[in-house]
Scaffold this motif. Structure first.
Motif, PDB file in Angstrom:
ATOM      1  N   UNK A   1      24.606  42.176  35.927  1.00  0.00           N
ATOM      2  CA  UNK A   1      25.786  42.925  35.508  1.00  0.00           C
ATOM      3  C   UNK A   1      26.930  42.756  36.496  1.00  0.00           C
ATOM      4  N   UNK A   2      28.145  42.892  35.991  1.00  0.00           N
ATOM      5  CA  UNK A   2      29.354  42.963  36.805  1.00  0.00           C
ATOM      6  C   UNK A   2      30.130  44.188  36.348  1.00  0.00           C
ATOM      7  N   UNK A   3      30.570  45.002  37.301  1.00  0.00           N
ATOM      8  CA  UNK A   3      31.288  46.229  36.968  1.00  0.00           C
ATOM      9  C   UNK A   3      32.784  46.051  37.175  1.00  0.00           C
ATOM     10  N   UNK A   4      33.569  46.477  36.196  1.00  0.00           N
ATOM     11  CA  UNK A   4      35.014  46.557  36.328  1.00  0.00           C
ATOM     12  C   UNK A   4      35.709  45.240  36.578  1.00  0.00           C
ATOM     13  N   UNK A   5      35.245  44.164  35.951  1.00  0.00           N
ATOM     14  CA  UNK A   5      35.918  42.881  36.111  1.00  0.00           C
ATOM     15  C   UNK A   5      37.271  42.921  35.403  1.00  0.00           C
TER      16      UNK A   5
ATOM     17  N   UNK B   1      37.190  40.653  49.168  1.00  0.00           N
ATOM     18  CA  UNK B   1      38.232  40.032  48.340  1.00  0.00           C
ATOM     19  C   UNK B   1      38.334  40.616  46.940  1.00  0.00           C
ATOM     20  N   UNK B   2      37.298  41.300  46.483  1.00  0.00           N
ATOM     21  CA  UNK B   2      37.274  41.811  45.116  1.00  0.00           C
ATOM     22  C   UNK B   2      36.936  40.767  44.071  1.00  0.00           C
ATOM     23  N   UNK B   3      36.688  39.533  44.484  1.00  0.00           N
ATOM     24  CA  UNK B   3      36.339  38.485  43.533  1.00  0.00           C
ATOM     25  C   UNK B   3      34.868  38.581  43.144  1.00  0.00           C
ATOM     26  N   UNK B   4      34.585  38.259  41.888  1.00  0.00           N
ATOM     27  CA  UNK B   4      33.217  38.340  41.381  1.00  0.00           C
ATOM     28  C   UNK B   4      32.648  36.948  41.143  1.00  0.00           C
ATOM     29  N   UNK B   5      31.354  36.825  41.397  1.00  0.00           N
ATOM     30  CA  UNK B   5      30.677  35.535  41.348  1.00  0.00           C
ATOM     31  C   UNK B   5      29.331  35.664  40.629  1.00  0.00           C
ATOM     32  N   UNK B   6      28.833  34.522  40.208  1.00  0.00           N
ATOM     33  CA  UNK B   6      27.442  34.398  39.762  1.00  0.00           C
ATOM     34  C   UNK B   6      26.792  33.315  40.605  1.00  0.00           C
TER      35      UNK B   6
END
Length: 435
Positions: free
Chosen positions: A119-123, A193-198
């Motif tokens: 899961x990713x929250x708030x993208x 950084x607030x960046x999201x990754x997989x």
């Protein structure tokens, strides 16, 4: 799993035998005997999935727990069913939505096959912020994204995958069809950084890829590859010999179970026949093997006629807690970085707990097994995937929840493979680990 059921059964039989030898070799005080880890029992289980034509070739694999912050009792479990796509369950373990995997792109090509989910929250999307379920599609070598809207008519998940999302590892459809494709999966949002990754592993290879998630037009989600890293496929033993885990010809020791501790940007990756690696989630720096499977270092050769590995004498270089395969990894997160890393020790149907603190070098803390609660509610065997959440989830799970895959759901028709997911009160797990 990557292996066929016949090869897998043979491998697990070998693992069980080696585990028994390892336990027998440990000295115990006079009159004492080795004991199994403490048992916890499930509170509920999802409906059985059947990996046959009549069951839609659905095979339970990996779960994730989404918490409804506005009403925690209405939280959801989102889980993969391989060729059967995705399933969504409420906290009563009842199915609330089923989504198919994508069809094959054409005759002779592989259809979608959903392996792992996180899961990713708030993208931040072009349509606003959203919680997402991210899935590794092994069949198409891609990631797929599903927006979570708890009260949406028709079900809480909506596919928002960018149609232009590229293959993760493959350079052509021919390579995709060879199925050395996206396999294990963990998501991560960099707190700096607030960046999201997989982070994605490759089937039958040791490669890990870091993908940055990117917003697309119309609220869709895509990704770009940042870098890759290859874990070792061969190891130098203390006796000077070189060792590689036994596998079918052409296969390398793959990774599936993965989890990221966002508190310190650490990735834990389970190399199935080797052990658990700790490394930076941005795939820089040097990985460290923090625990090994019992079978580590055991010489073995693949017998093609028998379809299994034939092992030699154990030189004693393996670990004491994990029996191959190392599978589902998940975190029990406490404030200030406290808590546990949990790992599925698939070969002996147990779970192992490690200290979450790197300063303690992820010290071993204990273990447990998920045992039957009743003749109608069995435990977990050959567990592929697990997810834990230590947060109130309404009246049913006020102390949090552990969801584990059960590779042999019972009772059932022995001629028809059955799998599902077990829901365990996290308080019971913590009591078992803490002693």
């Amino acid at each position: 799993m990557a292996t066929s059921r016949s090869v897998r059964s043979a491998t697990l039989a070998l693992a069980t035998a080696l585990a028994a030898l390892a336990v027998a070799a440990v000295p115990f005080p006079a009159g004492a005997a080795p004991s199994a880890p403490p048992a916890v029992t499930p509170r509920a289980e999802t409906p059985a999935l059947h990996d046959d034509a009549a069951g839609g070739e659905a095979d339970a694999d990996d779960p994730a727990i989404w918490r409804d912050a506005a009403d925690p009792g209405r939280s959801l479990v989102i889980a993969t069913a391989k060729k059967g796509g995705l399933r969504v369950y409420d906290l009563d373990a009842r199915e609330v939505q089923s989504l198919p995997a994508p069809a094959a792109p054409g005759p002779g090509h592989a259809a979608g096959r959903f392996n792992n989910v996180d899961l990713v929250s708030g993208l931040r999307l072009s349509s606003g912020r959203a919680d997402l379920a991210v899935v590794s599609d092994r069949g198409n070598d891609r990631l797929r994204f599903y927006r979570i809207d708890r009260d949406r008519a028709g079900g809480p998940l909506t596919d928002v995958t960018d149609p232009a999302a590229p293959p993760v590892f493959s350079a052509s459809q021919q390579e995709i069809d060879e199925q050395r494709t996206a396999y294990g999966l963990a998501t991560w949002t960099d707190q700096a950084t607030g960046r999201s990754y997989a982070l994605v592993s490759r089937r039958e290879r040791t490669t890990l890829a870091l993908l940055e998630l990117t917003p697309g037009a119309g609220g869709t989600v895509g990704y770009r590859k940042v870098r890759t890293l290859d874990l070792p496929a061969a190891f130098r033993l203390p006796n000077g010999k070189k060792w590689s885990p036994c596998a079918e010809p052409g296969e390398l020791p793959q990774v599936e179970g993965m989890v990221v501790d966002a508190h310190n940007g650490t990735l834990y990756a389970g190399q199935e026949d080797v052990g658990i690696w700790r490394l930076r989630a941005d795939l820089t720096g040097t990985p460290k093997l923090i625990d090994k499977v019992r079978e580590y270092g055991v010489p073995a050769t693949y017998d093609d006629a028998a379809g299994k590995c034939v092992a030699g004498a154990d030189p004693g270089y393996g670990g004491k807690r994990l029996t191959a395969d190392v599978e589902g990894l998940t975190l029990v997160e406490e404030p200030k970085g406290d808590g546990y890393l949990l790992a599925s020790s698939q070969g002996d149907n147990t779970f192992v707990a490690y200290d979450r603190e790197i300063s303690d070098d992820n010290e071993y803390e204990g273990g447990f097994r998920v045992a039957p609660a009743s003749p109608a509610l069995d435990g977990s065997e050959e567990c592929d995937g697990a997810a834990a959440l230590k947060a109130p989830l309404g009246a049913k799970y006020p102390n949090g929840l552990l969801v584990v895959q059960d590779g042999h759901d019972a009772p059932g028709d022995p001629a028809r493979p059955s799998t599902n997911f077990k829901f365990v009160d996290l308080r019971d797990v913590l009591k078992a680990v803490d002693g």
